[in-house]
Design a protein around this motif. Sequence first.
Motif, short mmCIF file in Angstrom:
data_model
loop_
_atom_site.label_atom_id
_atom_site.label_comp_id
_atom_site.label_asym_id
_atom_site.label_seq_id
_atom_site.Cartn_x
_atom_site.Cartn_y
_atom_site.Cartn_z
N GLU A 1 131.72 20.92 21.82
CA GLU A 1 131.73 19.71 22.72
C GLU A 1 130.25 19.08 22.99
OE1 GLU A 1 133.49 21.32 26.24
OE2 GLU A 1 135.74 21.33 25.54
N ILE A 2 129.44 19.96 23.27
CA ILE A 2 127.92 19.32 23.16
C ILE A 2 127.53 18.73 22.21
CG2 ILE A 2 125.45 20.19 23.75
CD1 ILE A 2 126.69 22.54 25.66
N LEU A 3 127.80 19.11 20.80
CA LEU A 3 127.51 18.63 19.69
C LEU A 3 128.22 17.24 19.56
CD1 LEU A 3 125.72 19.78 17.39
CD2 LEU A 3 127.91 20.27 16.26
N ALA A 4 129.36 17.21 19.99
CA ALA A 4 130.18 16.13 19.85
C ALA A 4 129.39 14.82 20.68
CB ALA A 4 131.47 16.03 20.29
N LEU B 1 136.01 17.04 15.05
CA LEU B 1 135.47 18.24 15.16
C LEU B 1 136.56 19.47 15.31
CD1 LEU B 1 132.56 19.33 14.48
CD2 LEU B 1 132.01 19.11 16.76
N LEU B 2 136.72 20.28 14.57
CA LEU B 2 137.64 21.45 14.76
C LEU B 2 137.18 22.71 14.49
CD1 LEU B 2 140.98 21.51 14.81
CD2 LEU B 2 141.03 21.46 12.21
N PRO B 3 136.51 23.21 15.89
CA PRO B 3 136.26 24.58 15.69
C PRO B 3 137.47 25.48 15.52
CG PRO B 3 136.22 23.88 17.84
CD PRO B 3 136.52 22.71 17.09
N ASN B 4 137.39 26.81 14.65
CA ASN B 4 138.41 27.44 14.47
C ASN B 4 138.52 28.70 15.46
OD1 ASN B 4 136.81 29.48 13.60
ND2 ASN B 4 136.79 28.62 11.39
N TYR B 5 139.59 29.29 15.55
CA TYR B 5 139.65 30.66 16.52
C TYR B 5 138.93 31.69 15.80
CZ TYR B 5 141.68 34.68 18.90
OH TYR B 5 141.60 35.78 19.76
N ARG B 6 139.38 31.82 14.52
CA ARG B 6 138.66 32.71 13.27
C ARG B 6 139.14 32.18 12.14
NH1 ARG B 6 139.30 37.63 10.75
NH2 ARG B 6 141.11 38.08 11.77
N GLY C 1 135.58 24.45 10.89
CA GLY C 1 134.43 25.52 10.80
C GLY C 1 134.33 26.38 11.97
N SER C 2 133.68 27.56 11.80
CA SER C 2 133.44 28.47 12.86
C SER C 2 132.38 27.98 13.68
CB SER C 2 133.01 29.86 12.31
OG SER C 2 133.91 30.24 11.41
N PHE C 3 131.24 27.39 13.39
CA PHE C 3 130.16 26.86 14.20
C PHE C 3 129.87 27.94 15.15
CE2 PHE C 3 133.08 23.17 13.37
CZ PHE C 3 132.43 22.49 12.67
N ASP C 4 129.31 28.84 14.20
CA ASP C 4 129.01 30.15 15.17
C ASP C 4 127.44 30.48 15.10
OD1 ASP C 4 129.35 32.58 16.32
OD2 ASP C 4 129.99 33.58 14.33
N PRO C 5 126.66 29.89 15.51
CA PRO C 5 126.56 28.65 16.37
C PRO C 5 126.46 27.21 15.56
CG PRO C 5 124.59 29.60 16.56
CD PRO C 5 124.98 30.22 15.53
N PRO C 6 126.73 26.29 16.26
CA PRO C 6 126.52 25.00 15.54
C PRO C 6 125.00 24.86 15.57
CG PRO C 6 127.46 24.60 17.78
CD PRO C 6 127.46 25.94 17.52
N HIS C 7 124.63 24.12 14.66
CA HIS C 7 122.97 24.16 14.17
C HIS C 7 122.73 22.72 13.74
CE1 HIS C 7 124.03 24.34 9.82
NE2 HIS C 7 124.63 25.62 10.16
N LEU C 8 121.44 22.35 13.24
CA LEU C 8 120.72 21.11 13.21
C LEU C 8 121.70 20.67 11.94
CD1 LEU C 8 117.15 21.60 13.97
CD2 LEU C 8 118.81 20.34 15.21
N LYS D 1 131.96 8.44 17.69
CA LYS D 1 133.31 8.59 16.67
C LYS D 1 133.55 9.85 16.81
CE LYS D 1 132.35 5.04 13.56
NZ LYS D 1 131.95 4.75 11.91
N THR D 2 132.59 10.93 17.09
CA THR D 2 132.97 12.16 17.17
C THR D 2 133.97 12.72 18.17
OG1 THR D 2 130.92 12.86 15.98
CG2 THR D 2 132.14 14.61 16.94
N ILE D 3 135.14 13.38 18.06
CA ILE D 3 135.73 13.92 18.89
C ILE D 3 136.02 15.17 18.86
CG2 ILE D 3 136.86 11.55 19.59
CD1 ILE D 3 139.36 12.41 17.93
N ILE D 4 136.63 15.92 19.75
CA ILE D 4 136.95 17.47 19.47
C ILE D 4 138.42 17.67 19.70
CG2 ILE D 4 136.77 19.73 20.88
CD1 ILE D 4 134.11 19.26 19.58
N ASP D 5 138.68 18.40 18.85
CA ASP D 5 140.26 19.06 18.89
C ASP D 5 140.19 20.55 18.97
OD1 ASP D 5 143.14 19.79 17.83
OD2 ASP D 5 143.27 17.53 17.64
#
Length: 213
Positions: free
Chosen positions: A70-73, A46-51, A19-26, A79-83
């Motif tokens: 990264e903060i959210l993870a 967790l896979l934030p997109n470029y757009r 997703g965009s996570f623009d911004p990540p929320h609760l 178990k949560t990792i960032i890619d």
Amino acid sequence: MLTSSQSQDSKAFFAIYGGSFDPPHLAHLEILKILNNNPLCLKIILLPNYRNPLKSPTLFTPKERLKMCEILAQTSGDKTIIDDYEIKQNRPVHTIESISALQKQILDSYPLSYAQAKLCFVLGSDSFQSLHLWKDSQSLCKLVEFIVIKRESNAITYPQNLKPQIRESISLSHFNPISSSKVRELLHNGEIEKALKMLPQQIFPFIHTHFKL
């Protein structure tokens, strides 16, 4: 809560949350926590997109959104990792491309016993309904099952001419007023305190820095 939707729900899976996570929320954080507590879930990627190819440009830059994710993870569970695959491409990336890349990465990085684990893509019910508009949607439905986020109690609407497998549905009706678009609207209007109530406290300093508050 998680509710079983398919007979294959006894098998382990990797959850890919793009997703965009623009911004990540609760609500994003709540989804990650629910998946972290699911014993069948091996990892949440967790896979934030470029757009998003189907959406307009984001408020926050790709690097800003990556940092917030990264903060959210770190907050959501072990178990949560960032890619950062999509961010690194420096262009809009279709989900089918990312899934193919992650599939290879998982096979290369995890024990052979994990090879039988399913890939499950996490998305909102509105995005699920428009899945037929995504690139190579038929092929995507063969590669992954779906974890659908419901904000309302009504039944999930399936996309046109597709038969995707739903692994789980997650009900988030109590988070219904919270969305990234609502947060952006509040931030644009200078209603910072209202916006912050929809965000994890851990990213408050990041928001303050971005808006020079």
